[in-house]
Design a protein around this motif. Structure first.
Motif, PDB file in Angstrom:
ATOM      1  N   ARG A 163       0.973  -1.262   0.015  1.00 33.28           N
ATOM      2  CA  ARG A 163      -0.034   0.134  -0.155  1.00 33.28           C
ATOM      3  C   ARG A 163       0.658   1.206   0.010  1.00 33.28           C
ATOM      4  O   ARG A 163       0.654   2.293  -0.596  1.00 33.28           O
ATOM      5  CB  ARG A 163      -0.875  -0.103   1.066  1.00 33.28           C
ATOM      6  N   TYR A 164       1.995   1.177   0.964  1.00 32.97           N
ATOM      7  CA  TYR A 164       2.773   2.331   0.993  1.00 32.97           C
ATOM      8  C   TYR A 164       3.619   2.649  -0.443  1.00 32.97           C
ATOM      9  O   TYR A 164       3.297   3.791  -1.002  1.00 32.97           O
ATOM     10  CB  TYR A 164       3.916   2.356   2.098  1.00 32.97           C
ATOM     11  N   THR A 165       4.088   1.692  -1.012  1.00 30.07           N
ATOM     12  CA  THR A 165       4.686   1.950  -2.316  1.00 30.07           C
ATOM     13  C   THR A 165       3.608   2.444  -3.316  1.00 30.07           C
ATOM     14  O   THR A 165       4.146   3.097  -4.181  1.00 30.07           O
ATOM     15  CB  THR A 165       5.468   0.487  -2.894  1.00 30.07           C
ATOM     16  N   TYR A 166       2.355   1.835  -3.334  1.00 33.91           N
ATOM     17  CA  TYR A 166       1.678   2.231  -4.350  1.00 33.91           C
ATOM     18  C   TYR A 166       1.058   3.479  -4.328  1.00 33.91           C
ATOM     19  O   TYR A 166       0.906   4.280  -5.231  1.00 33.91           O
ATOM     20  CB  TYR A 166       0.300   1.233  -4.179  1.00 33.91           C
ATOM     21  N   GLU A 167       0.885   4.116  -3.061  1.00 37.09           N
ATOM     22  CA  GLU A 167       0.298   5.213  -2.666  1.00 37.09           C
ATOM     23  C   GLU A 167       1.432   6.327  -2.943  1.00 37.09           C
ATOM     24  O   GLU A 167       1.191   7.487  -3.339  1.00 37.09           O
ATOM     25  CB  GLU A 167      -0.251   5.391  -1.263  1.00 37.09           C
ATOM     26  N   LYS A 168       2.536   6.153  -2.569  1.00 34.68           N
ATOM     27  CA  LYS A 168       3.777   7.306  -2.786  1.00 34.68           C
ATOM     28  C   LYS A 168       4.027   7.377  -4.376  1.00 34.68           C
ATOM     29  O   LYS A 168       4.526   8.295  -4.651  1.00 34.68           O
ATOM     30  CB  LYS A 168       4.924   6.721  -1.614  1.00 34.68           C
ATOM     31  N   HIS A 169       4.139   6.138  -4.978  1.00 31.62           N
ATOM     32  CA  HIS A 169       4.327   6.235  -6.472  1.00 31.62           C
ATOM     33  C   HIS A 169       3.204   7.229  -7.127  1.00 31.62           C
ATOM     34  O   HIS A 169       3.581   7.820  -8.140  1.00 31.62           O
ATOM     35  CB  HIS A 169       4.265   4.869  -7.128  1.00 31.62           C
ATOM     36  N   ALA A 170       2.022   7.080  -6.631  1.00 32.36           N
ATOM     37  CA  ALA A 170       0.870   7.801  -7.072  1.00 32.36           C
ATOM     38  C   ALA A 170       0.754   9.368  -6.881  1.00 32.36           C
ATOM     39  O   ALA A 170      -0.063  10.126  -7.409  1.00 32.36           O
ATOM     40  CB  ALA A 170      -0.557   7.137  -7.157  1.00 32.36           C
ATOM     41  N   GLU A 171       1.268   9.682  -5.536  1.00 33.07           N
ATOM     42  CA  GLU A 171       1.223  10.826  -5.028  1.00 33.07           C
ATOM     43  C   GLU A 171       1.274  12.045  -5.790  1.00 33.07           C
ATOM     44  O   GLU A 171       0.677  13.135  -5.759  1.00 33.07           O
ATOM     45  CB  GLU A 171       1.943  10.927  -3.808  1.00 33.07           C
ATOM     46  N   HIS A 172       2.310  12.163  -6.814  1.00 26.75           N
ATOM     47  CA  HIS A 172       2.569  13.356  -7.631  1.00 26.75           C
ATOM     48  C   HIS A 172       1.690  13.448  -8.800  1.00 26.75           C
ATOM     49  O   HIS A 172       1.408  14.441  -9.289  1.00 26.75           O
ATOM     50  CB  HIS A 172       3.915  13.026  -8.517  1.00 26.75           C
ATOM     51  N   LYS A 173       0.642  12.456  -8.970  1.00 30.04           N
ATOM     52  CA  LYS A 173      -0.785  12.448  -9.745  1.00 30.04           C
ATOM     53  C   LYS A 173      -1.615  13.385  -9.171  1.00 30.04           C
ATOM     54  O   LYS A 173      -2.746  13.648  -9.797  1.00 30.04           O
ATOM     55  CB  LYS A 173      -0.777  11.111 -10.345  1.00 30.04           C
ATOM     56  N   PHE A 174      -1.671  13.685  -7.869  1.00 28.75           N
ATOM     57  CA  PHE A 174      -2.973  14.070  -7.175  1.00 28.75           C
ATOM     58  C   PHE A 174      -2.791  15.395  -6.607  1.00 28.75           C
ATOM     59  O   PHE A 174      -3.230  15.692  -5.538  1.00 28.75           O
ATOM     60  CB  PHE A 174      -3.262  12.925  -6.076  1.00 28.75           C
ATOM     61  N   THR A 175      -2.064  16.212  -7.021  1.00 31.14           N
ATOM     62  CA  THR A 175      -1.792  17.531  -6.799  1.00 31.14           C
ATOM     63  C   THR A 175      -3.107  18.122  -7.093  1.00 31.14           C
ATOM     64  O   THR A 175      -4.087  17.763  -8.036  1.00 31.14           O
ATOM     65  CB  THR A 175      -0.532  18.289  -7.309  1.00 31.14           C
ATOM     66  N   ALA A 176      -3.279  19.343  -6.485  1.00 30.98           N
ATOM     67  CA  ALA A 176      -4.905  19.935  -6.852  1.00 30.98           C
ATOM     68  C   ALA A 176      -4.843  20.547  -8.090  1.00 30.98           C
ATOM     69  O   ALA A 176      -5.848  20.312  -9.008  1.00 30.98           O
ATOM     70  CB  ALA A 176      -4.875  21.216  -5.751  1.00 30.98           C
ATOM     71  N   GLN A 177      -3.624  20.904  -8.838  1.00 30.40           N
ATOM     72  CA  GLN A 177      -3.843  21.520 -10.225  1.00 30.40           C
ATOM     73  C   GLN A 177      -4.009  19.996 -11.262  1.00 30.40           C
ATOM     74  O   GLN A 177      -4.863  20.195 -12.051  1.00 30.40           O
ATOM     75  CB  GLN A 177      -2.374  22.051 -10.428  1.00 30.40           C
ATOM     76  N   LYS A 178      -3.631  18.953 -10.823  1.00 35.78           N
ATOM     77  CA  LYS A 178      -3.805  17.823 -11.791  1.00 35.78           C
ATOM     78  C   LYS A 178      -4.982  17.346 -11.746  1.00 35.78           C
ATOM     79  O   LYS A 178      -5.687  16.814 -12.474  1.00 35.78           O
ATOM     80  CB  LYS A 178      -2.674  16.766 -11.463  1.00 35.78           C
ATOM     81  N   ARG A 179      -5.695  17.437 -10.335  1.00 34.30           N
ATOM     82  CA  ARG A 179      -6.903  16.927 -10.089  1.00 34.30           C
ATOM     83  C   ARG A 179      -7.839  17.828 -10.928  1.00 34.30           C
ATOM     84  O   ARG A 179      -8.988  17.263 -11.118  1.00 34.30           O
ATOM     85  CB  ARG A 179      -7.128  16.667  -8.541  1.00 34.30           C
ATOM     86  N   MET A 180      -7.754  19.152 -10.732  1.00 33.00           N
ATOM     87  CA  MET A 180      -8.770  19.883 -11.356  1.00 33.00           C
ATOM     88  C   MET A 180      -8.816  19.572 -12.928  1.00 33.00           C
ATOM     89  O   MET A 180      -9.894  20.276 -13.557  1.00 33.00           O
ATOM     90  CB  MET A 180      -8.206  21.253 -11.027  1.00 33.00           C
ATOM     91  N   GLN A 181      -7.723  19.056 -13.526  1.00 35.59           N
ATOM     92  CA  GLN A 181      -8.059  18.651 -14.822  1.00 35.59           C
ATOM     93  C   GLN A 181      -8.929  17.595 -15.208  1.00 35.59           C
ATOM     94  O   GLN A 181      -9.680  17.766 -16.359  1.00 35.59           O
ATOM     95  CB  GLN A 181      -6.454  18.184 -15.493  1.00 35.59           C
ATOM     96  N   HIS A 182      -9.392  16.846 -14.289  1.00 40.50           N
ATOM     97  CA  HIS A 182     -10.425  15.725 -14.255  1.00 40.50           C
ATOM     98  C   HIS A 182     -11.259  15.752 -13.184  1.00 40.50           C
ATOM     99  O   HIS A 182     -11.215  14.863 -12.271  1.00 40.50           O
ATOM    100  CB  HIS A 182      -9.983  14.619 -14.641  1.00 40.50           C
ATOM    101  N   PRO A 183     -11.874  16.720 -12.645  1.00 43.39           N
ATOM    102  CA  PRO A 183     -12.473  17.328 -11.184  1.00 43.39           C
ATOM    103  C   PRO A 183     -13.334  16.099 -10.725  1.00 43.39           C
ATOM    104  O   PRO A 183     -13.388  15.834  -9.473  1.00 43.39           O
ATOM    105  CB  PRO A 183     -13.026  18.600 -11.410  1.00 43.39           C
ATOM    106  N   TYR A 184     -14.197  15.563 -11.666  1.00 39.10           N
ATOM    107  CA  TYR A 184     -15.075  14.418 -11.068  1.00 39.10           C
ATOM    108  C   TYR A 184     -14.587  13.178 -11.002  1.00 39.10           C
ATOM    109  O   TYR A 184     -14.677  12.574 -10.035  1.00 39.10           O
ATOM    110  CB  TYR A 184     -16.288  14.505 -12.124  1.00 39.10           C
ATOM    111  N   ALA A 185     -13.627  12.852 -12.086  1.00 40.27           N
ATOM    112  CA  ALA A 185     -13.133  11.583 -11.908  1.00 40.27           C
ATOM    113  C   ALA A 185     -11.944  11.549 -10.840  1.00 40.27           C
ATOM    114  O   ALA A 185     -11.607  10.227 -10.349  1.00 40.27           O
ATOM    115  CB  ALA A 185     -12.174  11.353 -13.327  1.00 40.27           C
ATOM    116  N   MET A 186     -11.372  12.368 -10.220  1.00 39.67           N
ATOM    117  CA  MET A 186     -10.586  12.537  -9.275  1.00 39.67           C
ATOM    118  C   MET A 186     -11.175  12.753  -7.930  1.00 39.67           C
ATOM    119  O   MET A 186     -10.517  12.980  -6.965  1.00 39.67           O
ATOM    120  CB  MET A 186      -9.588  13.578  -9.633  1.00 39.67           C
ATOM    121  N   PHE A 187     -12.477  12.712  -7.786  1.00 39.23           N
ATOM    122  CA  PHE A 187     -13.241  12.837  -6.604  1.00 39.23           C
ATOM    123  C   PHE A 187     -12.982  11.821  -5.562  1.00 39.23           C
ATOM    124  O   PHE A 187     -13.239  10.500  -6.000  1.00 39.23           O
ATOM    125  CB  PHE A 187     -14.841  12.903  -6.677  1.00 39.23           C
TER     126      PHE A 187
END
Length: 295
Positions: A130-154
């Motif tokens: 879980r830790y490796t999975y989450e840390k690897h994905a962390e950079h994809k979930f900044t507010a700026q990147k989440r706002m590119q797909h606001p509903y899919a990233m809810f």
């Protein structure tokens, strides 16, 4: 003004509630903190009953387990104020102005999604998957990147929603088991054209599951995905990949590899150095196998 709503199951969240109450007192506005317990074991309930002794806080014990969606809807019906802040029970306060950041943005959108942090160092080899999975994905979930797909990233871990938006788009109670209730709600918000704002206002994930638990929950979520695949369409990576494999006539090959290598892959995923590539293959293989068995 603000109802802070926390579902819990077999987890002691007294510290989270205490930290939130101290911040809420500084907001100088009406608030309440409601914690709903989804029929936890007695040891957890005994500890969490201390919440009733904290000002403006209430601990509600359900007599039967109703699931992750319904318990959130119950909290929404019990809430008194016009803005609901839903938080998972295993979150930890990171910033002293966590609630103040939300309050300052109440008029900016109907839904405001905060963020999730994970410890900078792996707490234990037992949680490596879980830790490796989450840390690897962390950079994809900044507010700026989440706002590119606001509903899919809810995500439901840490978000604020107006009463009217929640009444229009409650959690789908047909999802009783683990997984995809937040994806389903994101779809509902999109269909209703509800305004969504993503911000970097984090809670810390303080309960990273051990490898065996996380793998079990992953399998449960894939079973949930299969049951609700018609509602979810191709909005998840697994379903999109499954569709591609079908069109390329590769399902049989994936199934063959999965069944041959399943035990070897599981040993890797339950070990100290899990491979994220093998984890991705395991998920699509598990889903293909599930779809084959249930047809």
């Amino acid at each position: 003004m603000l109802s802070i709503l926390i579902p819990t199951y077999n987890y002691v969240c007294v510290k989270l509630v205490t930290d939130l109450q101290q911040q809420a007192e500084r907001l100088e506005c009406p608030y309440e903190i409601l914690v709903a317990d989804d029929a936890s074991e007695d040891a957890f309930k005994r500890e969490n009953r201390k919440i009733n002794g904290i000002p403006n806080c209430k601990y509600i014990e359900l007599q039967e387990n109703v699931g992750r969606s319904r318990i959130r809807n119950i909290l929404g019906r019990l809430a008194r104020y016009d803005f609901f802040l839903f938080l998972d029970c295993d979150g930890g306060i990171v910033n002293a102005d966590f609630l103040a950041r939300y309050k300052a943005l109440l008029d900016k959108a109907d839904v405001i999604c905060g963020s999730i942090l994970h410890p900078s160092k792996q707490p234990s080899p037992d949680v490596s998957l879980r830790y490796t999975y989450e840390k690897h994905a962390e950079h994809k979930f900044t507010a700026q990147k989440r706002m590119q797909h606001p509903y899919a990233m809810f995500r439901s871990f840490n978000f604020l929603i107006s009463r009217s938006a929640f009444q229009a788009c409650p959690f789908d109670e047909t999802i009783r088991n683990y997984g995809y209730e937040d994806v389903m709600m994101g779809l509902a918000l999109g269909r209703a054209n509800v305004s969504v704002l993503h911000i970097d206002n984090p809670l810390m994930n303080e309960d990273i599951e051990k490898n065996a638990v996380f793998l079990h929950k992953t399998e449960e979520s894939l079973r949930t995905l299969y049951v609700h695949r018609q509602k979810l369409g191709y909005c998840t990576g697994v379903l999109r990949l499954y569709g591609i494999l079908q069109r390329m006539h590769l399902i049989f090959s994936i199934l063959l590899l999965y069944r041959l290598l399943r035990r070897v892959i599981r040993r890797n995923l339950l070990g100290k150095r899990p491979s994220l590539g093998l984890f991705a293959f395991y998920k699509i293989g598990y889903y293909c196998n599930l779809a084959k068995e249930r047809k």
